[in-house]
Design a protein around this motif. Sequence first.
Motif, PDB file in Angstrom:
ATOM      1  N   SER A  74       0.829  -1.205   0.000  1.00  0.00           N
ATOM      2  CA  SER A  74       0.000   0.000   0.000  1.00  0.00           C
ATOM      3  C   SER A  74       0.864   1.256   0.000  1.00  0.00           C
ATOM      4  O   SER A  74       0.569   2.219  -0.706  1.00  0.00           O
ATOM      5  N   GLN A  75       1.931   1.241   0.774  1.00  0.00           N
ATOM      6  CA  GLN A  75       2.831   2.389   0.826  1.00  0.00           C
ATOM      7  C   GLN A  75       3.490   2.617  -0.535  1.00  0.00           C
ATOM      8  O   GLN A  75       3.586   3.747  -0.995  1.00  0.00           O
ATOM      9  N   HIS A  76       3.922   1.538  -1.180  1.00  0.00           N
ATOM     10  CA  HIS A  76       4.526   1.662  -2.508  1.00  0.00           C
ATOM     11  C   HIS A  76       3.514   2.230  -3.506  1.00  0.00           C
ATOM     12  O   HIS A  76       3.855   3.073  -4.338  1.00  0.00           O
ATOM     13  N   ARG A  77       2.276   1.759  -3.420  1.00  0.00           N
ATOM     14  CA  ARG A  77       1.242   2.238  -4.334  1.00  0.00           C
ATOM     15  C   ARG A  77       0.983   3.721  -4.123  1.00  0.00           C
ATOM     16  O   ARG A  77       0.943   4.497  -5.079  1.00  0.00           O
ATOM     17  N   ARG A  78       0.844   4.151  -2.857  1.00  0.00           N
ATOM     18  CA  ARG A  78       0.598   5.563  -2.562  1.00  0.00           C
ATOM     19  C   ARG A  78       1.768   6.433  -2.985  1.00  0.00           C
ATOM     20  O   ARG A  78       1.583   7.571  -3.400  1.00  0.00           O
ATOM     21  N   ALA A  79       2.977   5.927  -2.870  1.00  0.00           N
ATOM     22  CA  ALA A  79       4.175   6.694  -3.233  1.00  0.00           C
ATOM     23  C   ALA A  79       4.442   6.667  -4.729  1.00  0.00           C
ATOM     24  O   ALA A  79       5.370   7.313  -5.208  1.00  0.00           O
ATOM     25  N   GLY A  80       3.656   5.915  -5.465  1.00  0.00           N
ATOM     26  CA  GLY A  80       3.846   5.841  -6.913  1.00  0.00           C
ATOM     27  C   GLY A  80       5.015   4.968  -7.320  1.00  0.00           C
ATOM     28  O   GLY A  80       5.563   5.121  -8.407  1.00  0.00           O
ATOM     29  N   LEU A  81       5.413   4.033  -6.451  1.00  0.00           N
ATOM     30  CA  LEU A  81       6.569   3.181  -6.731  1.00  0.00           C
ATOM     31  C   LEU A  81       6.193   1.837  -7.332  1.00  0.00           C
ATOM     32  O   LEU A  81       7.067   1.097  -7.761  1.00  0.00           O
ATOM     33  N   THR A  82       4.909   1.527  -7.392  1.00  0.00           N
ATOM     34  CA  THR A  82       4.478   0.248  -7.944  1.00  0.00           C
ATOM     35  C   THR A  82       4.898   0.149  -9.405  1.00  0.00           C
ATOM     36  O   THR A  82       4.703   1.069 -10.189  1.00  0.00           O
ATOM     37  N   GLY A  83       5.505  -0.954  -9.781  1.00  0.00           N
ATOM     38  CA  GLY A  83       5.940  -1.171 -11.155  1.00  0.00           C
ATOM     39  C   GLY A  83       7.313  -0.599 -11.464  1.00  0.00           C
ATOM     40  O   GLY A  83       7.801  -0.735 -12.565  1.00  0.00           O
ATOM     41  N   LYS A  84       7.934   0.047 -10.491  1.00  0.00           N
ATOM     42  CA  LYS A  84       9.262   0.614 -10.699  1.00  0.00           C
ATOM     43  C   LYS A  84      10.315  -0.472 -10.493  1.00  0.00           C
ATOM     44  O   LYS A  84      10.090  -1.466  -9.821  1.00  0.00           O
ATOM     45  N   THR A  85      11.478  -0.272 -11.091  1.00  0.00           N
ATOM     46  CA  THR A  85      12.596  -1.195 -10.906  1.00  0.00           C
ATOM     47  C   THR A  85      13.769  -0.426 -10.324  1.00  0.00           C
ATOM     48  O   THR A  85      13.730   0.797 -10.217  1.00  0.00           O
ATOM     49  N   MET A  86      14.801  -1.150  -9.979  1.00  0.00           N
ATOM     50  CA  MET A  86      15.997  -0.509  -9.426  1.00  0.00           C
ATOM     51  C   MET A  86      16.562   0.509 -10.418  1.00  0.00           C
ATOM     52  O   MET A  86      17.114   1.531 -10.027  1.00  0.00           O
ATOM     53  N   ALA A  87      16.392   0.255 -11.696  1.00  0.00           N
ATOM     54  CA  ALA A  87      16.887   1.180 -12.718  1.00  0.00           C
ATOM     55  C   ALA A  87      16.159   2.518 -12.661  1.00  0.00           C
ATOM     56  O   ALA A  87      16.705   3.536 -13.100  1.00  0.00           O
ATOM     57  N   ASP A  88      14.944   2.546 -12.087  1.00  0.00           N
ATOM     58  CA  ASP A  88      14.190   3.788 -11.952  1.00  0.00           C
ATOM     59  C   ASP A  88      14.639   4.611 -10.743  1.00  0.00           C
ATOM     60  O   ASP A  88      14.225   5.752 -10.589  1.00  0.00           O
ATOM     61  N   SER A  89      15.461   4.030  -9.887  1.00  0.00           N
ATOM     62  CA  SER A  89      15.930   4.712  -8.687  1.00  0.00           C
ATOM     63  C   SER A  89      17.049   5.689  -9.028  1.00  0.00           C
ATOM     64  O   SER A  89      17.836   5.469  -9.937  1.00  0.00           O
ATOM     65  N   ALA A  90      17.105   6.760  -8.251  1.00  0.00           N
ATOM     66  CA  ALA A  90      18.189   7.731  -8.410  1.00  0.00           C
ATOM     67  C   ALA A  90      19.445   7.188  -7.732  1.00  0.00           C
ATOM     68  O   ALA A  90      19.367   6.533  -6.696  1.00  0.00           O
ATOM     69  N   GLU A  91      20.591   7.421  -8.316  1.00  0.00           N
ATOM     70  CA  GLU A  91      21.847   7.004  -7.697  1.00  0.00           C
ATOM     71  C   GLU A  91      22.301   8.004  -6.644  1.00  0.00           C
ATOM     72  O   GLU A  91      23.057   7.669  -5.741  1.00  0.00           O
ATOM     73  N   HIS A  92      21.842   9.254  -6.777  1.00  0.00           N
ATOM     74  CA  HIS A  92      22.160  10.301  -5.812  1.00  0.00           C
ATOM     75  C   HIS A  92      20.858  10.972  -5.384  1.00  0.00           C
ATOM     76  O   HIS A  92      19.924  11.089  -6.181  1.00  0.00           O
ATOM     77  N   CYS A  93      20.825  11.418  -4.144  1.00  0.00           N
ATOM     78  CA  CYS A  93      19.629  12.032  -3.570  1.00  0.00           C
ATOM     79  C   CYS A  93      19.192  13.230  -4.412  1.00  0.00           C
ATOM     80  O   CYS A  93      20.009  14.054  -4.824  1.00  0.00           O
ATOM     81  N   GLN A  94      17.893  13.326  -4.661  1.00  0.00           N
ATOM     82  CA  GLN A  94      17.328  14.384  -5.481  1.00  0.00           C
ATOM     83  C   GLN A  94      16.867  15.593  -4.670  1.00  0.00           C
ATOM     84  O   GLN A  94      16.370  16.560  -5.233  1.00  0.00           O
ATOM     85  N   ALA A  95      17.044  15.539  -3.346  1.00  0.00           N
ATOM     86  CA  ALA A  95      16.657  16.676  -2.511  1.00  0.00           C
ATOM     87  C   ALA A  95      17.575  17.860  -2.802  1.00  0.00           C
ATOM     88  O   ALA A  95      18.777  17.682  -3.056  1.00  0.00           O
ATOM     89  N   ARG A  96      17.015  19.046  -2.756  1.00  0.00           N
ATOM     90  CA  ARG A  96      17.780  20.251  -3.038  1.00  0.00           C
ATOM     91  C   ARG A  96      18.963  20.381  -2.080  1.00  0.00           C
ATOM     92  O   ARG A  96      18.818  20.306  -0.872  1.00  0.00           O
ATOM     93  N   GLY A  97      20.149  20.509  -2.627  1.00  0.00           N
ATOM     94  CA  GLY A  97      21.350  20.719  -1.840  1.00  0.00           C
ATOM     95  C   GLY A  97      21.951  19.470  -1.216  1.00  0.00           C
ATOM     96  O   GLY A  97      22.883  19.574  -0.433  1.00  0.00           O
ATOM     97  N   CYS A  98      21.450  18.294  -1.536  1.00  0.00           N
ATOM     98  CA  CYS A  98      21.981  17.079  -0.899  1.00  0.00           C
ATOM     99  C   CYS A  98      22.942  16.341  -1.825  1.00  0.00           C
ATOM    100  O   CYS A  98      24.143  16.392  -1.632  1.00  0.00           O
ATOM    101  N   ALA A  99      22.441  15.631  -2.796  1.00  0.00           N
ATOM    102  CA  ALA A  99      23.235  14.854  -3.766  1.00  0.00           C
ATOM    103  C   ALA A  99      24.083  13.748  -3.145  1.00  0.00           C
ATOM    104  O   ALA A  99      25.051  13.298  -3.745  1.00  0.00           O
TER     105      ALA A  99
END
Length: 81
Positions: free
Chosen positions: A22-47
């Motif tokens: 349910s958490q994955h579905r609400r977060a829009g992560l359903t159907g995603k793969t590891m390739a869809d993940s960011a290698e570095h944090c996308q938060a402003r100023g983090c990376a």
Amino acid sequence: MTDDIDRAQAREAELLADALHSQHRRAGLTGKTMADSAEHCQARGCAEPIPEPRRRALPGVRLCVACQARLEKTSKGKKAQ
């Protein structure tokens, strides 16, 4: 023959799996793969790099643990007001 504790543990595992789905579905992560993940944090100023185990466990993840925790803490604070 299973006993009450075994059945309770199995039920707890089912509930956890349902909650994570349910958490994955609400977060829009359903159907995603590891390739869809960011290698570095996308938060402003983090990376900061996002570790491979996190990217594998949460396909489609965009934030490092620290930034995700900060976001969740901020979200909870807004809901409480």
